[in-house]
Design an enzyme around this catalytic site. Structure first.
Site, PDB file in Angstrom:
ATOM      1  N   GLY A   7      31.279 -34.927 -51.750  1.00 35.61           N
ATOM      2  CA  GLY A   7      31.140 -34.395 -50.383  1.00 35.61           C
ATOM      3  C   GLY A   7      32.375 -33.616 -49.981  1.00 35.61           C
ATOM      4  O   GLY A   7      32.747 -33.579 -48.812  1.00 35.61           O
ATOM      5  N   ARG A  11      33.795 -32.149 -43.535  1.00 38.74           N
ATOM      6  CA  ARG A  11      35.014 -32.306 -42.724  1.00 38.74           C
ATOM      7  C   ARG A  11      35.930 -33.378 -43.310  1.00 38.74           C
ATOM      8  O   ARG A  11      37.127 -33.177 -43.474  1.00 38.74           O
ATOM      9  CB  ARG A  11      34.637 -32.666 -41.275  1.00 38.74           C
ATOM     10  CG  ARG A  11      34.058 -31.520 -40.495  1.00 38.74           C
ATOM     11  CD  ARG A  11      33.498 -32.012 -39.175  1.00 38.74           C
ATOM     12  NE  ARG A  11      32.270 -32.762 -39.408  1.00 38.74           N
ATOM     13  CZ  ARG A  11      31.051 -32.289 -39.169  1.00 38.74           C
ATOM     14  NH1 ARG A  11      30.906 -31.116 -38.645  1.00 38.74           N
ATOM     15  NH2 ARG A  11      29.983 -33.004 -39.435  1.00 38.74           N
ATOM     16  N   GLY A  96      33.410 -43.861 -47.265  1.00 37.66           N
ATOM     17  CA  GLY A  96      33.547 -43.775 -45.810  1.00 37.66           C
ATOM     18  C   GLY A  96      32.234 -43.381 -45.161  1.00 37.66           C
ATOM     19  O   GLY A  96      32.104 -43.419 -43.937  1.00 37.66           O
ATOM     20  N   ALA A 122      34.191 -48.722 -45.808  1.00 41.25           N
ATOM     21  CA  ALA A 122      34.726 -48.975 -44.464  1.00 41.25           C
ATOM     22  C   ALA A 122      34.130 -47.978 -43.475  1.00 41.25           C
ATOM     23  O   ALA A 122      34.174 -46.772 -43.716  1.00 41.25           O
ATOM     24  CB  ALA A 122      36.250 -48.869 -44.457  1.00 41.25           C
ATOM     25  N   PRO A 123      33.571 -48.472 -42.383  1.00 43.62           N
ATOM     26  CA  PRO A 123      33.051 -47.541 -41.378  1.00 43.62           C
ATOM     27  C   PRO A 123      34.162 -46.796 -40.652  1.00 43.62           C
ATOM     28  O   PRO A 123      33.907 -45.802 -39.975  1.00 43.62           O
ATOM     29  CB  PRO A 123      32.267 -48.442 -40.415  1.00 43.62           C
ATOM     30  CG  PRO A 123      32.788 -49.814 -40.643  1.00 43.62           C
ATOM     31  CD  PRO A 123      33.311 -49.870 -42.049  1.00 43.62           C
ATOM     32  N   HIS A 152      31.816 -39.291 -30.204  1.00 45.09           N
ATOM     33  CA  HIS A 152      32.060 -38.504 -31.417  1.00 45.09           C
ATOM     34  C   HIS A 152      31.681 -37.044 -31.206  1.00 45.09           C
ATOM     35  O   HIS A 152      30.952 -36.708 -30.273  1.00 45.09           O
ATOM     36  CB  HIS A 152      31.247 -39.074 -32.590  1.00 45.09           C
ATOM     37  CG  HIS A 152      31.830 -40.329 -33.172  1.00 45.09           C
ATOM     38  ND1 HIS A 152      31.622 -41.574 -32.620  1.00 45.09           N
ATOM     39  CD2 HIS A 152      32.629 -40.521 -34.253  1.00 45.09           C
ATOM     40  CE1 HIS A 152      32.274 -42.472 -33.335  1.00 45.09           C
ATOM     41  NE2 HIS A 152      32.885 -41.875 -34.329  1.00 45.09           N
ATOM     42  N   HIS A 153      32.107 -36.201 -32.174  1.00 45.11           N
ATOM     43  CA  HIS A 153      31.716 -34.778 -32.203  1.00 45.11           C
ATOM     44  C   HIS A 153      30.186 -34.670 -32.316  1.00 45.11           C
ATOM     45  O   HIS A 153      29.519 -35.589 -32.791  1.00 45.11           O
ATOM     46  CB  HIS A 153      32.394 -34.087 -33.389  1.00 45.11           C
ATOM     47  CG  HIS A 153      32.035 -34.697 -34.717  1.00 45.11           C
ATOM     48  ND1 HIS A 153      30.946 -34.295 -35.444  1.00 45.11           N
ATOM     49  CD2 HIS A 153      32.592 -35.722 -35.418  1.00 45.11           C
ATOM     50  CE1 HIS A 153      30.855 -35.013 -36.535  1.00 45.11           C
ATOM     51  NE2 HIS A 153      31.846 -35.893 -36.550  1.00 45.11           N
ATOM     52  N   LYS A 156      27.748 -35.261 -35.625  1.00 45.59           N
ATOM     53  CA  LYS A 156      27.558 -36.576 -36.248  1.00 45.59           C
ATOM     54  C   LYS A 156      26.059 -36.873 -36.348  1.00 45.59           C
ATOM     55  O   LYS A 156      25.316 -36.681 -35.384  1.00 45.59           O
ATOM     56  CB  LYS A 156      28.281 -37.652 -35.430  1.00 45.59           C
ATOM     57  CG  LYS A 156      28.186 -39.027 -36.064  1.00 45.59           C
ATOM     58  CD  LYS A 156      29.177 -39.993 -35.466  1.00 45.59           C
ATOM     59  CE  LYS A 156      28.984 -41.402 -36.006  1.00 45.59           C
ATOM     60  NZ  LYS A 156      29.094 -41.490 -37.466  1.00 45.59           N
ATOM     61  N   GLY A 162      29.074 -46.283 -37.179  1.00 46.57           N
ATOM     62  CA  GLY A 162      29.321 -47.459 -38.018  1.00 46.57           C
ATOM     63  C   GLY A 162      30.409 -48.332 -37.406  1.00 46.57           C
ATOM     64  O   GLY A 162      30.358 -49.568 -37.482  1.00 46.57           O
ATOM     65  N   THR A 163      31.394 -47.707 -36.778  1.00 44.34           N
ATOM     66  CA  THR A 163      32.486 -48.462 -36.151  1.00 44.34           C
ATOM     67  C   THR A 163      31.955 -49.314 -34.997  1.00 44.34           C
ATOM     68  O   THR A 163      32.345 -50.474 -34.843  1.00 44.34           O
ATOM     69  CB  THR A 163      33.565 -47.493 -35.630  1.00 44.34           C
ATOM     70  OG1 THR A 163      33.980 -46.686 -36.726  1.00 44.34           O
ATOM     71  CG2 THR A 163      34.760 -48.220 -35.046  1.00 44.34           C
TER      72      THR A 163
HETATM   73  P1  NAP Z   1      30.062 -33.451 -42.991  1.00 38.94           P
HETATM   74  O1  NAP Z   1      31.131 -32.520 -42.523  1.00 38.94           O
HETATM   75  O2  NAP Z   1      28.640 -33.123 -42.683  1.00 38.94           O
HETATM   76  O3  NAP Z   1      30.236 -33.594 -44.582  1.00 38.94           O
HETATM   77  C1  NAP Z   1      29.308 -34.169 -45.446  1.00 38.94           C
HETATM   78  C2  NAP Z   1      29.322 -33.340 -46.725  1.00 38.94           C
HETATM   79  O4  NAP Z   1      28.546 -33.992 -47.725  1.00 38.94           O
HETATM   80  C3  NAP Z   1      28.704 -31.948 -46.507  1.00 38.94           C
HETATM   81  O5  NAP Z   1      29.514 -30.974 -47.150  1.00 38.94           O
HETATM   82  C4  NAP Z   1      27.355 -32.084 -47.195  1.00 38.94           C
HETATM   83  O6  NAP Z   1      26.870 -30.845 -47.651  1.00 38.94           O
HETATM   84  C5  NAP Z   1      27.718 -33.001 -48.337  1.00 38.94           C
HETATM   85  N1  NAP Z   1      26.597 -33.663 -48.987  1.00 38.94           N
HETATM   86  C6  NAP Z   1      25.393 -33.993 -48.473  1.00 38.94           C
HETATM   87  N2  NAP Z   1      24.646 -34.616 -49.406  1.00 38.94           N
HETATM   88  C7  NAP Z   1      25.412 -34.666 -50.534  1.00 38.94           C
HETATM   89  C8  NAP Z   1      25.208 -35.173 -51.834  1.00 38.94           C
HETATM   90  N3  NAP Z   1      24.053 -35.737 -52.192  1.00 38.94           N
HETATM   91  N4  NAP Z   1      26.220 -35.070 -52.740  1.00 38.94           N
HETATM   92  C9  NAP Z   1      27.389 -34.487 -52.418  1.00 38.94           C
HETATM   93  N5  NAP Z   1      27.633 -33.972 -51.171  1.00 38.94           N
HETATM   94  C10 NAP Z   1      26.654 -34.061 -50.273  1.00 38.94           C
HETATM   95  O7  NAP Z   1      30.331 -34.912 -42.457  1.00 38.94           O
HETATM   96  P2  NAP Z   1      31.741 -35.627 -42.176  1.00 38.94           P
HETATM   97  O8  NAP Z   1      32.101 -35.478 -40.745  1.00 38.94           O
HETATM   98  O9  NAP Z   1      32.723 -35.236 -43.229  1.00 38.94           O
HETATM   99  O10 NAP Z   1      31.314 -37.155 -42.342  1.00 38.94           O
HETATM  100  C11 NAP Z   1      30.820 -37.637 -43.585  1.00 38.94           C
HETATM  101  C12 NAP Z   1      30.445 -39.118 -43.430  1.00 38.94           C
HETATM  102  O11 NAP Z   1      31.638 -39.862 -43.180  1.00 38.94           O
HETATM  103  C13 NAP Z   1      29.496 -39.435 -42.278  1.00 38.94           C
HETATM  104  O12 NAP Z   1      28.633 -40.491 -42.646  1.00 38.94           O
HETATM  105  C14 NAP Z   1      30.444 -39.879 -41.163  1.00 38.94           C
HETATM  106  O13 NAP Z   1      29.826 -40.738 -40.216  1.00 38.94           O
HETATM  107  C15 NAP Z   1      31.461 -40.617 -41.973  1.00 38.94           C
HETATM  108  N6  NAP Z   1      32.797 -40.778 -41.380  1.00 38.94           N
HETATM  109  C16 NAP Z   1      33.460 -41.907 -41.723  1.00 38.94           C
HETATM  110  C17 NAP Z   1      34.751 -42.116 -41.303  1.00 38.94           C
HETATM  111  C18 NAP Z   1      35.474 -43.354 -41.759  1.00 38.94           C
HETATM  112  O14 NAP Z   1      36.651 -43.549 -41.408  1.00 38.94           O
HETATM  113  N7  NAP Z   1      34.831 -44.211 -42.561  1.00 38.94           N
HETATM  114  C19 NAP Z   1      35.385 -41.162 -40.482  1.00 38.94           C
HETATM  115  C20 NAP Z   1      34.687 -40.006 -40.136  1.00 38.94           C
HETATM  116  C21 NAP Z   1      33.404 -39.808 -40.616  1.00 38.94           C
HETATM  117  P3  NAP Z   1      25.843 -29.989 -46.710  1.00 38.94           P
HETATM  118  O15 NAP Z   1      26.549 -29.749 -45.428  1.00 38.94           O
HETATM  119  O16 NAP Z   1      25.615 -28.764 -47.542  1.00 38.94           O
HETATM  120  O17 NAP Z   1      24.613 -30.846 -46.566  1.00 38.94           O
END
Ligand code: NAP
Length: 263
Positions: A7, A11, A96, A122-123, A152-153, A156, A162-163
């Site tokens: 991924g 972001r 994450g 971890a959420p 959140h933004h 999402k 998850g938090t």
């Molecule tokens: P994001 O910007 O939408 O990034 C997700 C990326 O994964 C996108 O580039 C997407 O591509 C890609 N993707 C989708 N399916 C995939 C696959 N099968 N294999 C590889 N890549 C794939 O989202 P984000 O804000 O980075 O957040 C990602 C996740 O982390 C969410 O579930 C969010 O809730 C979580 N999060 C967790 C934390 C933490 O501390 N644990 C903090 C912030 C966010 P496309 O856009 O082309 O579909």
């Protein structure tokens, strides 16, 4: 440690790539995107000498590169299957991505233990958020009347966060059951009182400009208490991610929640 990022264009994934490149003991060996347009990534911000293979398929990357650990920040739709694939290849995972059910986490833990490898889901990887959850859990014992507001933004995909779910689960362990609000309350517009978890209410706000924020509001006769955490920048999650990657080397099981590896 050889680290791959799944991924990487997202972001969070982009921030993880930068972090792995900055840490001297971590080596970025591959990145995965489901629809890659390039074979290698050569430039990510200030790291212009970078030349890392890009894979469109997680299994292929695992077979070919054999990393020590994969960091996954993708989408709730694929988080479980990705983590399962990583662990079934005998590779450690730091995840994450949100949206796991307790049953899925338990199943992944069984796989990690059968393969004797470390994994961490971890959420929230921000240390401040973990402390916020712990403070809320402590307060819930004395203040059972509580509501969670998570903000959140607006890109999402899942709600509640998850938090927020993890906070509610932790508070449910110390809190005497109370159903928030009047027993005969009526919602004039559906959803006005938010989601319900064990009698607690969770409200999800989605707005541009926000990153990840949460308030846990307690009320009692004549007093109130608010615990709040703000992630203003995604860098806030990165020290927790790097710590977790290193920690997987010592584990032979899956751990859920950053708080379980902090001293
Ligand atoms: P994001 O910007 O939408 O990034 C997700 C990326 O994964 C996108 O580039 C997407 O591509 C890609 N993707 C989708 N399916 C995939 C696959 N099968 N294999 C590889 N890549 C794939 O989202 P984000 O804000 O980075 O957040 C990602 C996740 O982390 C969410 O579930 C969010 O809730 C979580 N999060 C967790 C934390 C933490 O501390 N644990 C903090 C912030 C966010 P496309 O856009 O082309 O579909």
């Amino acid at each position: 440690m050889k680290v791959a990022v799944s991924g990487f264009k997202g972001r969070m994934g982009h921030e993880v790539v930068k972090t792995v490149l900055k840490e001297a003991d971590l080596e970025l060996v591959a990145v995965v995107d489901h629809e890659p347009k390039e074979k290698n990534i050569r430039e990510i911000t200030e790291f212009s000498t970078l030349d890392v293979p890009v894979f469109g398929n997680l299994s292929e990357m695992l077979d070919e590169i054999k990393p020590d650990c994969v960091v996954d920040f993708t989408t709730p739709k694929v988080g479980y299957s990705n983590t399962k694939t990583i662990l079934e290849h005998g590779v450690s995972a730091v995840v994450g991505t949100t949206g796991f059910t307790p049953e899925q986490i338990e199943h992944l833990r069984e796989i990690a233990e059968s393969k004797k490898i470390g994994a961490l889901i971890a959420p929230n990887f921000a240390v401040g958020a973990v402390l916020m959850m712990q403070f809320a859990q402590k307060a819930a014992k004395y203040f059972p009347n509580v509501e969670i507001i998570e903000l959140h933004h607006d890109n999402k995909l899942d709600a509640p966060s998850g938090t927020a779910v993890k906070t509610a689960e932790m508070m449910a362990e110390t809190r005497e059951f109370v159903k928030q609000g009047a027993t005969d309350e009526v919602e004039l517009i559906e959803g006005a009182r938010g989601a319900e978890y064990e009698g607690m209410r969770i409200h999800s706000v989605r707005l541009p400009g926000l990153v990840a924020h949460q308030e846990v509001i307690f009320g009692a006769e004549g007093q109130g208490l608010t615990v709040r955490h703000d992630s203003y920048d995604r860098i806030s999650f990165m020290s927790g991610v790097a710590l977790s990657v290193r920690k997987t080397k010592e584990l032979e099981t899956l751990i859920y929640g950053l708080e379980n590896i902090l001293d």
